[in-house]
Design an enzyme around this catalytic site. Structure first.
Site, PDB file in Angstrom:
ATOM      1  N   ASN A  30     -52.091  34.267 -22.270  1.00 10.26           N
ATOM      2  CA  ASN A  30     -52.706  35.142 -23.274  1.00 10.26           C
ATOM      3  C   ASN A  30     -52.459  36.595 -22.908  1.00 10.26           C
ATOM      4  OD1 ASN A  30     -53.823  33.632 -25.326  1.00 10.26           O
ATOM      5  ND2 ASN A  30     -55.720  33.240 -24.201  1.00 10.26           N
ATOM      6  N   GLY A  49     -46.847  27.629 -12.918  1.00 13.83           N
ATOM      7  CA  GLY A  49     -48.263  27.854 -13.204  1.00 13.83           C
ATOM      8  C   GLY A  49     -48.823  26.537 -13.705  1.00 13.83           C
ATOM      9  N   ARG A  86     -66.980  66.901 -44.789  1.00 19.14           N
ATOM     10  CA  ARG A  86     -65.921  67.285 -43.844  1.00 19.14           C
ATOM     11  C   ARG A  86     -65.344  68.637 -44.213  1.00 19.14           C
ATOM     12  NH1 ARG A  86     -61.466  64.572 -43.922  1.00 19.14           N
ATOM     13  NH2 ARG A  86     -60.937  64.765 -41.711  1.00 19.14           N
ATOM     14  N   GLU A 137     -60.780  33.471 -34.963  1.00 13.84           N
ATOM     15  CA  GLU A 137     -61.568  32.399 -34.327  1.00 13.84           C
ATOM     16  C   GLU A 137     -62.976  32.911 -33.962  1.00 13.84           C
ATOM     17  OE1 GLU A 137     -59.373  30.461 -31.069  1.00 13.84           O
ATOM     18  OE2 GLU A 137     -61.197  30.603 -29.886  1.00 13.84           O
ATOM     19  N   SER A 157     -49.073  27.637  -5.245  1.00 13.94           N
ATOM     20  CA  SER A 157     -49.485  26.752  -4.142  1.00 13.94           C
ATOM     21  C   SER A 157     -49.045  25.336  -4.506  1.00 13.94           C
ATOM     22  CB  SER A 157     -51.003  26.820  -3.967  1.00 13.94           C
ATOM     23  OG  SER A 157     -51.623  26.644  -5.215  1.00 13.94           O
ATOM     24  N   SER A 168     -51.947  28.179 -28.832  1.00 11.50           N
ATOM     25  CA  SER A 168     -53.359  27.898 -29.130  1.00 11.50           C
ATOM     26  C   SER A 168     -53.613  26.404 -29.175  1.00 11.50           C
ATOM     27  CB  SER A 168     -53.768  28.511 -30.461  1.00 11.50           C
ATOM     28  OG  SER A 168     -55.106  28.159 -30.750  1.00 11.50           O
ATOM     29  N   HIS A 202     -55.168  35.698 -34.286  1.00  8.70           N
ATOM     30  CA  HIS A 202     -55.661  34.323 -34.436  1.00  8.70           C
ATOM     31  C   HIS A 202     -56.995  34.180 -33.686  1.00  8.70           C
ATOM     32  CE1 HIS A 202     -56.255  30.439 -32.462  1.00  8.70           C
ATOM     33  NE2 HIS A 202     -55.696  29.853 -33.508  1.00  8.70           N
ATOM     34  N   ASN A 203     -57.029  34.663 -32.447  1.00 10.59           N
ATOM     35  CA  ASN A 203     -58.259  34.548 -31.662  1.00 10.59           C
ATOM     36  C   ASN A 203     -59.386  35.382 -32.272  1.00 10.59           C
ATOM     37  OD1 ASN A 203     -56.570  33.098 -29.971  1.00 10.59           O
ATOM     38  ND2 ASN A 203     -57.479  33.917 -28.113  1.00 10.59           N
ATOM     39  N   GLY A 218     -56.108  25.106 -26.706  1.00  8.01           N
ATOM     40  CA  GLY A 218     -56.835  24.745 -25.491  1.00  8.01           C
ATOM     41  C   GLY A 218     -56.090  23.669 -24.717  1.00  8.01           C
ATOM     42  N   MET A 264     -53.641  24.483 -18.310  1.00  7.32           N
ATOM     43  CA  MET A 264     -52.737  24.644 -19.456  1.00  7.32           C
ATOM     44  C   MET A 264     -51.296  24.272 -19.094  1.00  7.32           C
ATOM     45  SD  MET A 264     -54.280  25.592 -22.232  1.00  7.32           S
ATOM     46  CE  MET A 264     -53.072  26.374 -23.292  1.00  7.32           C
ATOM     47  N   LYS A 270     -51.080  35.853 -32.003  1.00 10.12           N
ATOM     48  CA  LYS A 270     -52.028  34.991 -31.291  1.00 10.12           C
ATOM     49  C   LYS A 270     -53.354  35.728 -31.075  1.00 10.12           C
ATOM     50  CE  LYS A 270     -53.681  31.658 -28.571  1.00 10.12           C
ATOM     51  NZ  LYS A 270     -54.665  32.156 -27.660  1.00 10.12           N
ATOM     52  N   LYS A 328     -52.198  33.119 -14.840  1.00  9.78           N
ATOM     53  CA  LYS A 328     -53.265  34.005 -15.297  1.00  9.78           C
ATOM     54  C   LYS A 328     -52.635  35.283 -15.863  1.00  9.78           C
ATOM     55  CE  LYS A 328     -57.493  35.783 -13.181  1.00  9.78           C
ATOM     56  NZ  LYS A 328     -58.496  35.192 -14.046  1.00  9.78           N
TER      57      LYS A 328
HETATM   58  P1  NBP Z   1     -55.490  30.286 -15.197  1.00 10.80           P
HETATM   59  O1  NBP Z   1     -55.506  31.390 -16.178  1.00 10.80           O
HETATM   60  O2  NBP Z   1     -56.743  29.906 -14.531  1.00 10.80           O
HETATM   61  O3  NBP Z   1     -54.402  30.658 -14.043  1.00 10.80           O
HETATM   62  C1  NBP Z   1     -54.216  29.819 -12.936  1.00 10.80           C
HETATM   63  C2  NBP Z   1     -52.755  29.756 -12.569  1.00 10.80           C
HETATM   64  O4  NBP Z   1     -52.229  31.065 -12.285  1.00 10.80           O
HETATM   65  C3  NBP Z   1     -52.532  28.920 -11.312  1.00 10.80           C
HETATM   66  O5  NBP Z   1     -51.352  28.173 -11.468  1.00 10.80           O
HETATM   67  C4  NBP Z   1     -52.382  29.989 -10.232  1.00 10.80           C
HETATM   68  O6  NBP Z   1     -51.662  29.561  -9.106  1.00 10.80           O
HETATM   69  C5  NBP Z   1     -51.598  31.013 -10.986  1.00 10.80           C
HETATM   70  N1  NBP Z   1     -51.568  32.352 -10.361  1.00 10.80           N
HETATM   71  C6  NBP Z   1     -52.553  33.262 -10.185  1.00 10.80           C
HETATM   72 BR1  NBP Z   1     -54.302  33.012 -10.622  1.00 10.80          BR
HETATM   73  N2  NBP Z   1     -52.143  34.382  -9.583  1.00 10.80           N
HETATM   74  C7  NBP Z   1     -50.825  34.188  -9.363  1.00 10.80           C
HETATM   75  C8  NBP Z   1     -49.825  34.986  -8.776  1.00 10.80           C
HETATM   76  N3  NBP Z   1     -50.086  36.216  -8.324  1.00 10.80           N
HETATM   77  N4  NBP Z   1     -48.578  34.472  -8.668  1.00 10.80           N
HETATM   78  C9  NBP Z   1     -48.295  33.240  -9.130  1.00 10.80           C
HETATM   79  N5  NBP Z   1     -49.207  32.431  -9.719  1.00 10.80           N
HETATM   80  C10 NBP Z   1     -50.458  32.904  -9.841  1.00 10.80           C
HETATM   81  O7  NBP Z   1     -54.813  28.978 -15.834  1.00 10.80           O
HETATM   82  P2  NBP Z   1     -54.999  28.313 -17.303  1.00 10.80           P
HETATM   83  O8  NBP Z   1     -56.424  28.277 -17.726  1.00 10.80           O
HETATM   84  O9  NBP Z   1     -54.211  27.058 -17.218  1.00 10.80           O
HETATM   85  O10 NBP Z   1     -54.263  29.346 -18.278  1.00 10.80           O
HETATM   86  C11 NBP Z   1     -52.894  29.709 -18.110  1.00 10.80           C
HETATM   87  C12 NBP Z   1     -52.568  30.778 -19.136  1.00 10.80           C
HETATM   88  O11 NBP Z   1     -52.720  30.232 -20.449  1.00 10.80           O
HETATM   89  C13 NBP Z   1     -53.459  32.006 -19.069  1.00 10.80           C
HETATM   90  O12 NBP Z   1     -52.719  33.163 -19.344  1.00 10.80           O
HETATM   91  C14 NBP Z   1     -54.465  31.767 -20.188  1.00 10.80           C
HETATM   92  O13 NBP Z   1     -55.009  32.970 -20.690  1.00 10.80           O
HETATM   93  C15 NBP Z   1     -53.601  31.058 -21.202  1.00 10.80           C
HETATM   94  N6  NBP Z   1     -54.314  30.204 -22.152  1.00 10.80           N
HETATM   95  C16 NBP Z   1     -55.352  29.449 -21.768  1.00 10.80           C
HETATM   96  C17 NBP Z   1     -56.007  28.632 -22.683  1.00 10.80           C
HETATM   97  C18 NBP Z   1     -57.158  27.754 -22.257  1.00 10.80           C
HETATM   98  O14 NBP Z   1     -57.750  27.119 -23.140  1.00 10.80           O
HETATM   99  N7  NBP Z   1     -57.478  27.685 -20.968  1.00 10.80           N
HETATM  100  C19 NBP Z   1     -55.570  28.584 -23.990  1.00 10.80           C
HETATM  101  C20 NBP Z   1     -54.467  29.333 -24.354  1.00 10.80           C
HETATM  102  C21 NBP Z   1     -53.851  30.149 -23.425  1.00 10.80           C
HETATM  103  P3  NBP Z   1     -52.454  28.896  -7.847  1.00 10.80           P
HETATM  104  O15 NBP Z   1     -52.663  27.462  -8.225  1.00 10.80           O
HETATM  105  O16 NBP Z   1     -51.508  29.048  -6.712  1.00 10.80           O
HETATM  106  O17 NBP Z   1     -53.738  29.657  -7.678  1.00 10.80           O
END
Ligand code: NBP
Length: 483
Positions: free
Chosen positions: A110, A17, A453, A197, A42, A136, A193-194, A138, A21, A190, A83
């Protein structure tokens, strides 16, 4: 350096993934000298990471899950950063089929903690370790040092802890990462925590609105106030970035950026989860709930548009002593923030009791001091309070916070009453003050609720002067009987 995968199993950790992040965490591992196997559904994201940042450390490029798993040293450690929701289940299933007993799967997304409880139980049956880790900070934190909250089996932390601690934020030489507790506890913590926040951001928003609406300050002047506050007890990441956001000028119009952003706050769901869980656990997280509802109200754009112009009643004059009112707002912000944290820690205690997690509040305050979005100077005070008394009935009762609220209380009341008289919404300031007043009250109107009641539902009540449950024969002669 990109290592040819034909060299065999040599990566200490794998990351699957590689969106914002995952790629930043993979780079963080590599920058700390770990060899990192890379995988993404991908291949384009894997190749982009290697092309742009391959020189930062040792990466192993893989295309299939089998190749990815084969590149890892045993016990294999894989961090999933996809995701949250169904994609996480799909990836876990693929990995589990390719891994062996004793290997460790870490979900850094998350995830909802109840999903983590379910996944941990199912993987345990297959001999695999599953670690739900809240992360946490970002994207910036992921790269330079997040706060990490790993749950799951304690044994797995022996193999995993040093790796995670090496990439976490450090405060006074202590990593912002520790084993939280069994199964879903890391993601639960977590989530709360959010929630905190959300409350913190809402309180800052109310302070900003008061400075603007009651004192007529423009964005630049309010930025200066927040910068000054950041030099004192309120020092925190959120107060610091508030000043930066307020100081930003819009290139197109020349106005402060904040004045051209639509005032409808969005949410991804962790605040809502916190409140739902608090309702189930019966914990009054009023500050967090007000923050979630305030975002919902701001987003009710049609309703708000239709309601503009509704009667305000006679409004009071604006405060004349701007310096005093600014200080009042600062005090109200601090006191309300104490309430938000107190409520969050109450929820953590209730979750710990419900799921038998044995969570340690001082540990959480320690790992939230750096890396995460709610990092703040005042977390040192929370840590001290729980170190001194791990079974504190409420954070508000710790001597330091009790004194701080005593200092703030008059200002807090002035802010809530002035805002009300000026027609300025302060849901989080007001509900936090009401919570505080309810907590310290000797008697609450709940006695009347119990009477009602019993009247309509024979639900019974307790008496202040006798043991047991009682019922009044409301539709009979109104005498009292023991239930
Ligand atoms: P996203 O939450 O946008 O997820 C994108 C990733 O998920 C890509 O690598 C995508 O692959 C992969 N993916 C999906 Br969509 N469906 C899939 C499937 N069926 N099988 C395999 N891979 C799949 O990414 P992010 O914003 O980097 O966040 C990642 C995690 O971290 C999430 O759970 C998020 O809630 C958590 N988080 C985010 C933050 C933040 O600030 N953004 C902070 C803390 C935690 P692809 O490239 O092939 O589409």
């Amino acid at each position: 350096m990109t290592i040819d995968n034909t060299e065999g199993a040599r990566a200490q950790i794998g990351v699957t993934g590689l969106a914002v992040m995952g790629s930043n965490i993979a780079r963080n591992f590599a920058r700390h000298g770990h060899t990192v196997a890379l995988h993404n559904r991908s291949i384009a994201k894997t190749d982009a990471l290697i092309a742009e940042h391959g020189s930062e450390g040792d990466f192993v490029r893989t295309e299939t899950i089998e190749e990815f798993v084969g590149a890892l040293q045993k016990p294999r450690r894989v961090l999933i950063m996809v995701k949250a929701g169904d994609p996480t289940d799909a990836v876990i299933e693929e990995l589990a089929a390719a891994m062996e007993p004793g290997d460790i799967i870490i979900d850094g997304g998350n995830a909802l903690y109840t999903d983590t409880i379910r996944r941990e139980a199912s993987l345990r049956e297959r001999g695999l370790h599953f670690v739900g880790a809240g992360i946490s900070g970002g994207e910036e934190g992921a790269l330079n040092g997040p706060s990490i909250m790993p749950g799951g089996p304690k044994e797995s932390y022996a193999a995993l802890g040093p790796l995670l601690e090496s990439i976490a934020a450090q405060v006074d030489g202590t990593p912002c990462c520790t084993h939280i507790g069994p199964d879903g506890s890391g993601h639960f913590v977590k989530m709360v925590h959010n929630g905190i926040e959300y409350a913190d951001m809402q309180l800052i928003g109310e302070a900003y609105n008061l400075l603007g609406s009651a004192l007529g300050y423009d964005a630049g002047k309010i930025a200066d106030v927040f910068t000054e506050w950041n030099g004192g007890d309120l020092e925190s990441y959120l107060v610091e970035i508030t000043a930066e956001v307020l100081r930003q000028t819009d290139a197109k119009t020349g106005k402060p950026l904040v004045d051209v952003i639509v005032d409808a706050a969005e949410q991804k769901g962790t605040g809502r989860w916190t409140v739902k869980s608090a309702l189930d656990l019966g914990v009054p997280v009023t500050g967090i709930a007000e923050a979630v509802f305030a975002r919902a109200l701001s987003g009710s754009r049609q309703q708000r548009k239709a309601a503009v112009g509704l009667a305000s009643g006679v409004l009071a004059d604006k405060p004349t002593d701007a310096a005093q009112f600014t200080e009042d707002i600062r005090q109200a912000l601090y006191a309300s923030k104490v309430v938000a944290y107190a409520q969050g820690f109450d929820q953590i205690a209730a979750g710990s009791a419900e799921y038998d997690w044995d969570l340690h509040p001082a540990d959480l305050a320690t790992i939230w001091r750096g890396g995460c979005i709610i990092r703040a100077r005042f977390l040192n005070r929370i840590k001290d309070a729980y170190d001194e008394n791990p079974t504190l009935p409420s954070l508000i009762l710790a001597p330091y916070f009790r004194d701080a609220i005593e200092t703030a209380i008059d200002s807090w009341r002035r802010v809530v009453s002035t805002a009300t008289l000026l027609g300025i919404p302060v849901p989080a300031f007001a509900s936090s003050l009401s919570y505080y007043d309810a907590l310290r009250a000797e008697r609450l109107p709940a006695a009347l609720t119990q009477g009602q009641r019993d009247f309509f539902g024979a639900h019974t009540y307790e008496r202040v002067d006798a043991e047991g449950k009682f019922h009044t024969l409301w539709s009979g002669d109104r005498s009292e009987v023991r239930a």
